[in-house]
Design an enzyme around this catalytic site. Sequence first.
Site: not given
Length: 339
Positions: A128-130, A155, A159, A184-185, A254, A280
């Site tokens: 993930t890009d996170e 999470y 990852k 995000n998918n 969002n 966070g």
Amino acid sequence: MSSAFEPHNIIVTGGCGFIGSNFVRWVAQNHPEVHVTVLDKLTYAGNPENIAGLPESQVELVVGDICDADLLDRIVPGHDAIVHYAAESHNDNSIRDPEPFVQTNVVGTYRLLEAVRKYGIRYHHVSTDEVYGDLALDEPRRFRPDDPYKPSSPYSSTKASSDLLVRAWARTYGIHATISNCSNNYGPYQHVEKFIPRQVTNILCGIRPKLYGTGENVRDWIHTEDHSRAVWDILTKGRIGETYLIGANGEKSNIEVLREILSLMGQPEDAFDWVRDRPGHDRRYAIDPTKLEEELGWRPIHTDFAEGLQQTIKWYEDHEGWWRPAKEATERKYAEQGQ
Ligand code: NAD
Ligand code: DAU
């Protein structure tokens, strides 16, 4: 080193989840010569219906845990690659209870890497890009493959840990691995706990959509089918040991996404509730996909977000039997945490 790899018999972990099942369906449709063994524990997020109807001669489901080394010894021999999607994937769940995230995302990846090392097969790691943390809303920079890792949530830290294991196993043991970090998918078969399906199914149930914090947080949306094609390109043409970022220039706040959903579903633009922010909460993700585009020639096909969103809404309207069983328990969990 260029791999020019032609897979024949692959294991896809997490192939009954949202993105993994999309990849399995994509391979079944586009590469009928490739056999796929799906290895999936069928957690709350895994649903065998996601791969139902695919030819039995091509796609086989093994129900099991990636942390189970004996199971891996039984099923890995005879395969030529593992494409690793299985994970605990939801940030909010990781904040409430991090333990399964450490177990599946870190220990599970470790077990797969050991199997890859033992049996000498190819490995692609879906991440993930996170792992790169977040960007300021007004910053011109986007994430690039060599950026430092700065994960924020339980999470994303698990990852990031799993990515670092892959990098170490590639350098120290010389395993043939590639890594991708995607944004995000969205698309069909995404669990109702996630942002877009939650709001769409809320509206279908007569519940008001819920927006965290200020609604200004930005996510970089990509259709899951574009993600699947990118993973295939990296698996077959990517350079061993390299990291590729996958993104489709889809940055949106969002509140913008929610207003598009409300409008497409015939609701007033203020028909939602502001709720407690995620602790966070990362402000903004944005991917620079130049390396993937220039080295492998990948380009997104689903470039019209409104059209992709409309199709996704239609899918949820048409598949109530798929999402309804998970809806009540998911909303109960959110209500307990004020979201
Ligand atoms: P998901 O939660 O929808 O599916 C996860 C799947 O993994 C489920 O089928 C589940 O049963 C299975 N699984 C969980 N623990 C397991 C275990 N111990 N052993 C075997 N199977 C197990 O997740 P998703 O959104 O499809 O994400 C898939 C992967 O893509 C994850 O690695 C995630 O980090 C990554 N990713 C997701 C996104 C996104 O937007 N959803 C973006 C970038 C990367
Ligand atoms: O960036 C890739 C990541 O995208 C993946 O690694 C994760 O597996 C995937 O879940 C996703 O993480 P996010 O935390 O960005 O996705 P989520 O759908 O949970 O939330 C998207 C944004 O919407 C986020 O800013 C939080 C916000 N949100 C979410 C929910 C569920 C709301 O405002 N309201 C909600 O009800």
